[in-house]
Motif scaffolding. Structure first.
Motif: not given
Length: 224
Positions: A115-126
Motif C-alpha cells: 500500500l505504501a509503495t503505491t503511494r510512494w511511486w506517485e511522488t516519482t516518475t516511475l
C-alpha cells in the motif's frame, strides 16, 4: 547611466559607472563610481539592468505546481534494462511485468508495504517510465502471484544466461536471528553468531523450505 570599459595598457581594464549631462548646451560625461572590483557576472547584470531589462527572483517568477522525483528512479530503471532484467521476467511487456519491475525498483529505493509503495511511486516518475496504470495494492499482489507462476521459466532463463556445461556454481549458507514464534522456517540449532537460545532462519542462494538449523552448507541442497 551606462558602464564604460576603459582599457589599461599593463593592467586589467577599468569599469566605470558614468552618466551624460548637458551644460551650457554641451554634452558632458561624469563618473559616478568605479565598478572594477565587481565580478563580471554582476557587471553583466548591472549593464543589462541599465539597458532597461528587469529581473525577478525565481521564487516570484515561477510557481511549482507539482514535482516528481526522477534521478534515482531513472538510474535503477537504466540498470534493469542494461541487465535485461525486464526480459528475464517476461519476454514482452505486459501490465504484470511492469508492476513487478516497479516493485523491484521500489524495494531498492524505498522499501515499504504494498500500500505504501503505491503511494510512494506517485511522488516519482516511475509510473511514467513503466507506463503503469492506476495500480493499487491488490494489483501488486496479483502481479506477485503471476510472478510465482513464472518461477520455473525465470530460473531456466537465468541458467541459460549464466551457466553452461561444467560451469562452477558458488553456494553459501547463512542465517539470521528470528524474533517471534509463528515462522515455520525458524528453529533452534547451531547459531553461527554464538547467540544461544535464539530461533534462526537459514538461507542460501538456492532456497528450500526444508532447511534445518543444524545443517552444514553442503547438506542444505537436495541431491538429484
Amino acid at each position: 547611466m551606462y558602464i564604460a570599459r576603459i582599457p589599461n595598457r599593463s593592467s586589467p581594464p577599468a569599469f566605470l559607472l558614468r552618466e551624460s549631462y548637458r551644460e551650457d548646451g554641451k554634452v558632458k560625461t561624469r563618473t559616478l563610481a568605479n565598478l572594477s572590483k565587481l565580478p563580471h557576472e554582476a557587471l553583466s547584470l548591472l549593464k543589462r539592468f541599465l539597458q532597461g531589462e528587469h529581473f525577478v527572483s525565481a521564487e516570484t517568477a515561477f510557481e511549482s505546481v507539482r514535482s516528481w522525483h526522477h534521478g534515482h528512479v531513472q538510474a535503477v530503471i537504466d540498470a534493469m534494462r542494461k541487465l535485461r532484467f525486464d526480459r528475464l521476467v517476461n519476454s514482452h511487456a505486459c501490465p504484470q511485468r511492469e508492476r513487478v519491475l516497479a516493485m523491484v525498483a521500489a524495494r531498492i529505493l524505498a522499501p515499504e508495504s504494498k500500500l505504501a509503495t503505491t503511494r510512494w511511486w506517485e511522488t516519482t516518475t516511475l509510473p511514467q517510465l513503466l507506463a503503469l496504470d492506476q495500480s493499487d495494492e491488490d494489483d501488486l499482489y496479483a502481479a506477485m502471484d503471476w510472478l510465482l507462476q513464472r518461477q520455473a521459466q525465470i530460473e531456466q532463463r537465468l541458467a541459460k544466461r549464466h551457466l553452461s556445461d561444467d560451469a562452477l556454481v558458488l553456494y553459501d549458507l547463512s542465517s539470521s536471528d528470528f524474533e517471534g514464534s509463528h515462522c515455520p522456517l525458524a528453529a533452534l540449532g547451531h547459531n553461527r553468531d554464538g547467540k544461544k537460545g535464539k530461533l534462526q532462519v537459514n538461507y542460501g542462494l538456492l532456497e528450500s523450505t526444508e532447511f534445518s538449523s543444524n545443517l552444514a552448507a553442503i547438506c542444505s541442497l537436495k541431491q538429484p
